[in-house]
Design a protein around this motif. Sequence first.
Motif, PDB file in Angstrom:
ATOM      1  N   UNK A  50       0.888  -1.158   0.000  1.00 57.52           N
ATOM      2  CA  UNK A  50       0.000   0.000   0.000  1.00 57.52           C
ATOM      3  C   UNK A  50       0.921   1.201   0.000  1.00 57.52           C
ATOM      4  N   UNK A  51       0.569   2.223  -0.746  1.00 58.07           N
ATOM      5  CA  UNK A  51       1.427   3.392  -0.883  1.00 58.07           C
ATOM      6  C   UNK A  51       0.725   4.606  -0.309  1.00 58.07           C
ATOM      7  N   UNK A  52       1.458   5.374   0.505  1.00 55.91           N
ATOM      8  CA  UNK A  52       0.979   6.664   0.968  1.00 55.91           C
ATOM      9  C   UNK A  52       1.919   7.736   0.424  1.00 55.91           C
ATOM     10  N   UNK A  53       1.364   8.915   0.199  1.00 53.16           N
ATOM     11  CA  UNK A  53       2.140  10.027  -0.335  1.00 53.16           C
ATOM     12  C   UNK A  53       2.360  11.071   0.750  1.00 53.16           C
ATOM     13  N   UNK A  54       3.401  11.820   0.611  1.00 49.35           N
ATOM     14  CA  UNK A  54       3.714  12.974   1.457  1.00 49.35           C
ATOM     15  C   UNK A  54       3.786  12.625   2.939  1.00 49.35           C
TER      16      UNK A  54
END
Length: 139
Positions: A50-54
């Motif tokens: 799972x990818x999260x940004x910032x």
Amino acid sequence: MRILRETILAALHARLSALPATALRGEVLPERVPAEGLVILRDGEPGEPEVTLSPLAYHYEHRAEIEAVAQGADRDAAFDTLCASIGTALAADRTLGGLCDWFEAEAPRPVDLPIEGAASVKAAVIPVILHYTTADPLA
């Protein structure tokens, strides 16, 4: 947040190496199983993160596997003792010293394997799910 996958797997192998059983990593099953049992850590599959940004972060549920093997006249009892010792070793620190967020093992599914010319072995694959976050999918 730079956690290296290899660092986590090496720490898991080190935890298994503290057991009375022989602990290997990524090896083939030897011809003879030591009397105290054998565990083999397989690196497994990190899966899709799972990818999260910032900030950019990749959250993995990496599925490694521990093969537990016992042989001998009382292999059922030896197998149960081996699995219990693996469980105790893993439960001692579910973060591997802070290297991962959490890890847990699933229940083994034991099988009896006949060996030509030798006593059969009792073996199981124990899936281990490692939850960790890294800033780079190649780490």
